[in-house]
Design a protein around this motif. Structure first.
Motif, PDB file in Angstrom:
ATOM      1  N   PRO A   1      36.241  29.916  22.841  1.00  0.00           N
ATOM      2  CA  PRO A   1      35.407  31.120  22.885  1.00  0.00           C
ATOM      3  C   PRO A   1      36.181  32.431  22.732  1.00  0.00           C
ATOM      4  CG  PRO A   1      35.730  30.228  25.108  1.00  0.00           C
ATOM      5  CD  PRO A   1      36.400  29.273  24.159  1.00  0.00           C
ATOM      6  N   VAL A   2      37.481  32.472  23.076  1.00  0.00           N
ATOM      7  CA  VAL A   2      38.125  33.793  23.142  1.00  0.00           C
ATOM      8  C   VAL A   2      39.447  33.848  22.381  1.00  0.00           C
ATOM      9  CG1 VAL A   2      36.993  34.429  25.324  1.00  0.00           C
ATOM     10  CG2 VAL A   2      39.223  33.301  25.396  1.00  0.00           C
ATOM     11  N   ASN A   3      39.671  32.879  21.470  1.00  0.00           N
ATOM     12  CA  ASN A   3      40.911  32.853  20.684  1.00  0.00           C
ATOM     13  C   ASN A   3      42.168  32.887  21.553  1.00  0.00           C
ATOM     14  OD1 ASN A   3      39.921  32.762  17.905  1.00  0.00           O
ATOM     15  ND2 ASN A   3      39.014  34.754  18.383  1.00  0.00           N
TER      16      ASN A   3
ATOM     17  N   ILE B   1      44.912  30.066  29.664  1.00  0.00           N
ATOM     18  CA  ILE B   1      45.222  29.984  31.098  1.00  0.00           C
ATOM     19  C   ILE B   1      45.283  28.527  31.566  1.00  0.00           C
ATOM     20  CG2 ILE B   1      44.510  30.773  33.417  1.00  0.00           C
ATOM     21  CD1 ILE B   1      43.070  33.112  31.983  1.00  0.00           C
ATOM     22  N   THR B   2      44.537  27.652  30.903  1.00  0.00           N
ATOM     23  CA  THR B   2      44.564  26.244  31.316  1.00  0.00           C
ATOM     24  C   THR B   2      45.949  25.634  31.071  1.00  0.00           C
ATOM     25  OG1 THR B   2      43.826  25.514  29.143  1.00  0.00           O
ATOM     26  CG2 THR B   2      42.116  25.827  30.789  1.00  0.00           C
ATOM     27  N   GLU B   3      46.677  26.239  30.126  1.00  0.00           N
ATOM     28  CA  GLU B   3      47.982  25.700  29.750  1.00  0.00           C
ATOM     29  C   GLU B   3      49.083  26.175  30.711  1.00  0.00           C
ATOM     30  OE1 GLU B   3      49.888  27.112  26.121  1.00  0.00           O
ATOM     31  OE2 GLU B   3      49.138  25.336  25.103  1.00  0.00           O
TER      32      GLU B   3
ATOM     33  N   GLY C   1      36.635  43.335  20.206  1.00  0.00           N
ATOM     34  CA  GLY C   1      36.507  42.636  21.488  1.00  0.00           C
ATOM     35  C   GLY C   1      37.608  43.075  22.430  1.00  0.00           C
ATOM     36  N   THR C   2      38.327  42.084  22.975  1.00  0.00           N
ATOM     37  CA  THR C   2      39.343  42.409  23.979  1.00  0.00           C
ATOM     38  C   THR C   2      40.701  41.858  23.557  1.00  0.00           C
ATOM     39  OG1 THR C   2      38.533  40.445  25.128  1.00  0.00           O
ATOM     40  CG2 THR C   2      37.843  42.562  26.020  1.00  0.00           C
ATOM     41  N   ALA C   3      41.677  42.745  23.381  1.00  0.00           N
ATOM     42  CA  ALA C   3      43.060  42.296  23.156  1.00  0.00           C
ATOM     43  C   ALA C   3      43.721  42.329  24.518  1.00  0.00           C
ATOM     44  CB  ALA C   3      43.769  43.236  22.193  1.00  0.00           C
TER      45      ALA C   3
ATOM     46  N   LEU D   1      46.574  44.549  29.882  1.00  0.00           N
ATOM     47  CA  LEU D   1      47.471  43.492  30.349  1.00  0.00           C
ATOM     48  C   LEU D   1      46.993  43.113  31.754  1.00  0.00           C
ATOM     49  CD1 LEU D   1      50.967  44.793  29.087  1.00  0.00           C
ATOM     50  CD2 LEU D   1      49.545  42.986  28.114  1.00  0.00           C
ATOM     51  N   PRO D   2      45.998  42.204  31.834  1.00  0.00           N
ATOM     52  CA  PRO D   2      45.366  41.917  33.124  1.00  0.00           C
ATOM     53  C   PRO D   2      46.061  40.818  33.925  1.00  0.00           C
ATOM     54  CG  PRO D   2      44.189  40.780  31.391  1.00  0.00           C
ATOM     55  CD  PRO D   2      45.331  41.500  30.731  1.00  0.00           C
ATOM     56  N   GLU D   3      47.270  40.419  33.508  1.00  0.00           N
ATOM     57  CA  GLU D   3      47.932  39.280  34.158  1.00  0.00           C
ATOM     58  C   GLU D   3      48.013  39.414  35.674  1.00  0.00           C
ATOM     59  OE1 GLU D   3      48.764  40.540  31.262  1.00  0.00           O
ATOM     60  OE2 GLU D   3      49.560  39.013  29.912  1.00  0.00           O
TER      61      GLU D   3
HETATM   62  N1  3HC Z   1      42.389  31.040  28.601  1.00  0.00           N
HETATM   63  C1  3HC Z   1      41.540  30.004  28.679  1.00  0.00           C
HETATM   64  N2  3HC Z   1      40.201  30.144  28.759  1.00  0.00           N
HETATM   65  C2  3HC Z   1      39.717  31.385  28.770  1.00  0.00           C
HETATM   66  C3  3HC Z   1      40.548  32.505  28.702  1.00  0.00           C
HETATM   67  C4  3HC Z   1      41.938  32.303  28.607  1.00  0.00           C
HETATM   68  N3  3HC Z   1      42.799  33.335  28.515  1.00  0.00           N
HETATM   69  N4  3HC Z   1      39.777  33.609  28.743  1.00  0.00           N
HETATM   70  C5  3HC Z   1      38.510  33.176  28.823  1.00  0.00           C
HETATM   71  N5  3HC Z   1      38.463  31.844  28.849  1.00  0.00           N
HETATM   72  C6  3HC Z   1      37.272  30.995  28.877  1.00  0.00           C
HETATM   73  C7  3HC Z   1      36.519  31.127  30.178  1.00  0.00           C
HETATM   74  O1  3HC Z   1      37.007  30.234  31.151  1.00  0.00           O
HETATM   75  C8  3HC Z   1      35.109  30.801  29.750  1.00  0.00           C
HETATM   76  O2  3HC Z   1      35.027  29.399  29.639  1.00  0.00           O
HETATM   77  P1  3HC Z   1      33.639  28.655  29.954  1.00  0.00           P
HETATM   78  O3  3HC Z   1      32.646  29.211  28.994  1.00  0.00           O
HETATM   79  O4  3HC Z   1      33.963  27.232  29.775  1.00  0.00           O
HETATM   80  O5  3HC Z   1      33.307  29.012  31.379  1.00  0.00           O
HETATM   81  C9  3HC Z   1      35.032  31.362  28.334  1.00  0.00           C
HETATM   82  O6  3HC Z   1      36.380  31.506  27.905  1.00  0.00           O
HETATM   83  C10 3HC Z   1      34.363  32.700  28.245  1.00  0.00           C
HETATM   84  O7  3HC Z   1      34.946  33.581  29.218  1.00  0.00           O
HETATM   85  P2  3HC Z   1      34.048  34.554  30.086  1.00  0.00           P
HETATM   86  O8  3HC Z   1      32.911  33.825  30.678  1.00  0.00           O
HETATM   87  O9  3HC Z   1      34.983  35.252  31.018  1.00  0.00           O
HETATM   88  O10 3HC Z   1      33.500  35.526  28.964  1.00  0.00           O
HETATM   89  P3  3HC Z   1      33.286  37.093  28.981  1.00  0.00           P
HETATM   90  O11 3HC Z   1      32.757  37.441  27.664  1.00  0.00           O
HETATM   91  O12 3HC Z   1      32.553  37.507  30.207  1.00  0.00           O
HETATM   92  O13 3HC Z   1      34.754  37.725  29.113  1.00  0.00           O
HETATM   93  C11 3HC Z   1      37.084  37.989  28.629  1.00  0.00           C
HETATM   94  C12 3HC Z   1      35.700  37.546  28.111  1.00  0.00           C
HETATM   95  C13 3HC Z   1      37.060  39.498  28.934  1.00  0.00           C
HETATM   96  C14 3HC Z   1      38.087  37.689  27.557  1.00  0.00           C
HETATM   97  C15 3HC Z   1      37.397  37.223  29.927  1.00  0.00           C
HETATM   98  O14 3HC Z   1      37.213  35.847  29.687  1.00  0.00           O
HETATM   99  C16 3HC Z   1      38.796  37.400  30.435  1.00  0.00           C
HETATM  100  O15 3HC Z   1      39.074  38.371  31.105  1.00  0.00           O
HETATM  101  N6  3HC Z   1      39.676  36.433  30.149  1.00  0.00           N
HETATM  102  C17 3HC Z   1      41.018  36.388  30.666  1.00  0.00           C
HETATM  103  C18 3HC Z   1      41.900  37.413  30.038  1.00  0.00           C
HETATM  104  C19 3HC Z   1      43.271  37.298  30.616  1.00  0.00           C
HETATM  105  O16 3HC Z   1      43.489  37.275  31.798  1.00  0.00           O
HETATM  106  N7  3HC Z   1      44.279  37.249  29.744  1.00  0.00           N
HETATM  107  C20 3HC Z   1      45.622  37.090  30.164  1.00  0.00           C
HETATM  108  C21 3HC Z   1      45.942  35.632  30.255  1.00  0.00           C
HETATM  109  S1  3HC Z   1      47.544  35.304  30.926  1.00  0.00           S
HETATM  110  C22 3HC Z   1      48.579  35.696  29.660  1.00  0.00           C
HETATM  111  O17 3HC Z   1      48.182  36.107  28.622  1.00  0.00           O
HETATM  112  C23 3HC Z   1      50.008  35.463  29.950  1.00  0.00           C
HETATM  113  C24 3HC Z   1      50.883  36.030  28.888  1.00  0.00           C
HETATM  114  O18 3HC Z   1      51.398  37.236  29.316  1.00  0.00           O
HETATM  115  C25 3HC Z   1      52.035  35.116  28.531  1.00  0.00           C
END
Ligand code: 3HC
Length: 691
Positions: free
Chosen positions: A25-27, A68-70, A101-103, A127-129
């Motif tokens: 869903p979110v690339n 995040i699952t990884e 969308g959201t980067a 950067l919401p980490e």
């Molecule tokens: N990894 C895996 N799954 C993710 C994900 C991610 N980063 N972000 C979202 N998903 C999944 C959700 O679990 C959900 O799955 P489901 O439909 O099975 O329940 C689906 O994608 C849709 O997510 P939302 O219900 O949250 O959808 P919204 O449209 O309300 O929000 C979003 C979208 C704003 C992108 C929100 O999902 C979000 O905030 N995601 C997390 C963003 C985040 O924290 N990114 C940082 C990750 S850590 C990282 O990047 C480390 C790096 O520094 C190395």
């Protein structure tokens, strides 16, 4: 168009390579996405017909972060993100990210390795980490401050909130806002770069915004101090700050090494594990096994709220904040005026803090129609009744609503413990009756327990859950029982905390054990805040309980500047009072309760284990759908520290066998209270955990 892999396409248009990721869903940067990026970028760079690369995403958003699952799952499969980033940054052909969308997180970190970024006006960047107990681990901590400066990077990384495209343009995070088709806009921008022979900008090389803050540790001290209260107990905010300090004070490569060390420490620690668990728990809560996601929802365009008190006012604010007009009904003009004055005051406070404009205040107030007549609710799509917690009054209101409201309107009652079925039975449409338990202050607290009655229809449940999300709450579905999920568990904790102070620990000590654990306040400070006299009756009070004695002595909580603690007028800081401790000791003596030294460990266990045990019963009875829903309720409704994951998650980490063993020891004093729930006993015996 060439398929690079199952989630990546490469299309060469007029010398510009368009690399499209399509991983719903979110690339997120899963193994296949990283592989696709790696192969696709390489292929484009190696192709002599390509002059520039545009990275774009299909679906609802640009890359929303690492998968995040990884994270923490024992080593990712596929190409390394670092290799991909280096290849992009070092490319001799311009690489442009075209963002919608959201980067977020790793997504923004990939974009920061592109030479330029453009975006649509609705895009968000962050950067919401930190919210996952982490820090950006793919170079973001060193690159972002180089674009936005240290102070803004502290805000973005330390708090984790995104910024919009206007702000991103203003600070130079993006170069252009694209109107119309994003891919075409990205390609046009790339062509412009080539035509103007613009340089290949590597963010890592840019020191201009950091040099002025070098040797100014006070900006970090000020940020730490400003957020100390909110960040108490959390590791990640501090580690994010240290990374920005490294960006300012160290060369880029050393900063990256520092980022890596701190990232790994957080990733392997218990706090991030709990916070990542909570990320998925919150999303899981929206899924109801017997109410499919495609259940037809009732359109909610107009709402009614009954009661303009603290709860009714807060609920009204939630609705008008998202543009839903509300008719708010009270019994007297005075109560109505008072309630609306509080709502306006709250909005004006928010405007003073700069979070909304004065025009927003007026727009929101204009969406509220005050009324003294229930009949004015005839055409609303949902009514949320939020009057005093009294069954007879509620029953009477529902009988009237049944006659007044249009067919198909949802009739919701805001209650923290009452029987929804008894209320529904007052109507000829029990399938449209549902409970909504908002938490005080309702305009602030994230949680709403949605309580399904025995007859509540599926579309009413689906609509109520969706409305929760629409008003930016986290909705958790509960079944009917006294106190639903949250308060039923709270009652179990209160039984023990009240008992512990009779055995020798002071309220202050019990509260400290729980605040040290991470709660914002302990049970006695909370009781003072809510009012010691909630449910107390002066007419029948005969000093038989400690609560009777406190209330009889005029110690009714913060509102009387005295409860378990003293308070200075206008100040919420609890001040321990020796006379209260004496009153407790005298009361204990009158009940022949032996005084002893209760250890901090015992205080904590006796407060938390009863909650876990009650949680197990709530699960077996089907009051909660899953253990993680209980955790969501406690984290978002009662301030359970998110870095400890909620009571059921905590129980798993503490050890269910240890919990059962402790219950058997405590049972010497009170065998009935300390009987383990069958589910808890069963899971402990099988070395299982709450799932
Ligand atoms: N990894 C895996 N799954 C993710 C994900 C991610 N980063 N972000 C979202 N998903 C999944 C959700 O679990 C959900 O799955 P489901 O439909 O099975 O329940 C689906 O994608 C849709 O997510 P939302 O219900 O949250 O959808 P919204 O449209 O309300 O929000 C979003 C979208 C704003 C992108 C929100 O999902 C979000 O905030 N995601 C997390 C963003 C985040 O924290 N990114 C940082 C990750 S850590 C990282 O990047 C480390 C790096 O520094 C190395």
């Amino acid at each position: 168009m060439t398929a690079i892999n199952q989630v990546t396409d490469l299309d060469i248009r007029d010398g510009i390579a368009v690399l499209t990721l399509n991983s719903p869903p979110v690339n997120a940067l899963s193994g296949p996405v990283r592989d696709g990026l790696h192969k696709g970028i390489k292929q484009a760079i190696d192709d002599s017909a390509v002059q520039a690369v545009v990275l774009v995403c299909a679906g609802r958003t640009f890359i929303a972060g690492a998968d995040i699952t990884e994270l923490g799952s024992g080593g990712p499969q596929g190409a390394s993100l670092l290799d991909v980033q280096n290849m992009m940054e070092d490319s001799t052909k311009p690489v442009v990210a075209a963002i919608h969308g959201t980067a977020l997180g790793g997504g923004l970190e990939v974009a920061l390795c592109c030479h330029y970024r453009v975006a649509v006006a609705s895009a968000q960047f962050g950067l919401p980490e930190v919210k996952l107990g982490l820090l950006p681990g793919a170079g973001g901590t060193q690159r972002l401050p180089r674009i936005v400066g240290a102070e803004m990077a502290l805000e973005m990384m330390g708090l984790g909130d995104p910024i919009g495209a206007d702000k991103a343009l203003e600070v130079g995070l993006i170069s252009e806002i694209v109107d119309g088709d994003l891919t075409q806009g990205g390609v046009a921008f790339a062509k412009k770069l080539l035509a103007q022979k613009r340089p290949l900008v590597r963010v890592r090389d840019n020191d201009a915004k950091l040099a002025p803050v070098r040797g100014k540790p006070e900006i970090f001290a000020a940020f730490r101090a400003a957020h100390a209260r909110k960040n108490r107990g959390f590791l990640a905010p501090e580690y994010n700050i240290r990374c920005v300090e490294a960006a300012v004070n160290l060369p880029f490569d050393q900063g990256i090494r520092r980022e890596g060390e701190l990232f790994r420490e957080l990733l392997q620690g218990p706090q991030s594990a709990a916070q990542r668990y909570m990320f998925f728990a919150e999303r899981q809560a929206a899924k109801i096994p017997d109410v499919p996601a495609d259940t037809q929802k009732i359109p909610v365009d107009k709402a009614g709220v009954i009661g303009a008190g603290t709860m009714g006012g807060g609920i009204t604010m939630n609705l008008v904040n998202v543009g839903i007009p509300v008719t708010i009904v009270e019994t007297t003009q005075e109560a109505l005026d008072r309630g609306l004055k509080v709502v306006r005051g709250n909005y004006e406070n928010t405007a003073r803090k700069g979070k909304i404009t004065q025009a927003d205040v007026e727009t929101r107030m204009a969406l509220i129609t005050p009324s003294l007549n229930l009949a004015d609710l005839a055409d609303v799509d949902i009514v949320i009744e939020a009057v005093f917690e009294n069954m007879d009054i509620k029953k009477d209101i529902f009988e009237k609503l049944d006659a007044i409201c249009k067919p198909g309107a949802i009739l919701a009652t805001n209650t923290s413990a009452l029987d929804i079925n008894a209320i529904a039975a007052m109507t000829k449409r029990p399938e449209y009756v549902i409970g909504t338990h908002f938490f005080s202050p309702a305009n602030v607290m994230k949680l709403v327990e949605v309580v399904r009655g025995a007859k509540t229809a599926k579309n009413v449940i689906a609509t109520s859950m969706a409305l929760g999300k629409r008003i930016n709450k986290i909705a958790v579905l509960a079944g009917v029982c006294h106190g639903f999920i949250g308060n039923r568990m709270l009652f179990a904790r209160t039984t023990q905390s009240s008992r512990i102070i009779l055995e020798g620990a002071t309220p202050e000590r019990v509260d400290k054990v729980l605040t040290d654990f991470g709660f914002p306040m302990g049970p006695f400070a909370m009781s003072d805040l809510a009012g010691v006299d909630v449910g107390w009756n002066p007419k029948t009070s005969k000093g038989e309980t400690l609560r009777d004695r406190l209330c009889e002595a005029g110690r009714r909580g913060q509102k009387t500047n005295a409860g378990y603690y003293d308070y200075k007028p206008g100040d919420r800081t609890p001040i321990p009072n020796e006379d209260v401790v004496k009153m407790i000791r005298e009361f204990a003596a009158s009940k022949q309760i032996r005084q002893r030294d209760v250890t901090d460990e015992e205080i904590l266990e006796r407060c938390l284990i009863p909650m876990v045990n009650e949680g197990a019963k709530i699960l077996s009875e089907g009051i909660a759908i899953r253990a993680s829903d209980i955790d969501v309720v406690w984290v978002h409704g009662y301030g359970w520290p998110v870095y400890r994951g909620g009571p059921m998650y905590w129980a798993n980490t503490y050890g269910l066998d240890k919990i059962v063993a402790r219950m058997r020891e405590f049972a010497n004093d009170d065998p009935v209270f300390w009987t383990p729930a069958p589910l808890l006993e069963e899971l402990a015996a099988s070395n299982g955990g709450f799932k």
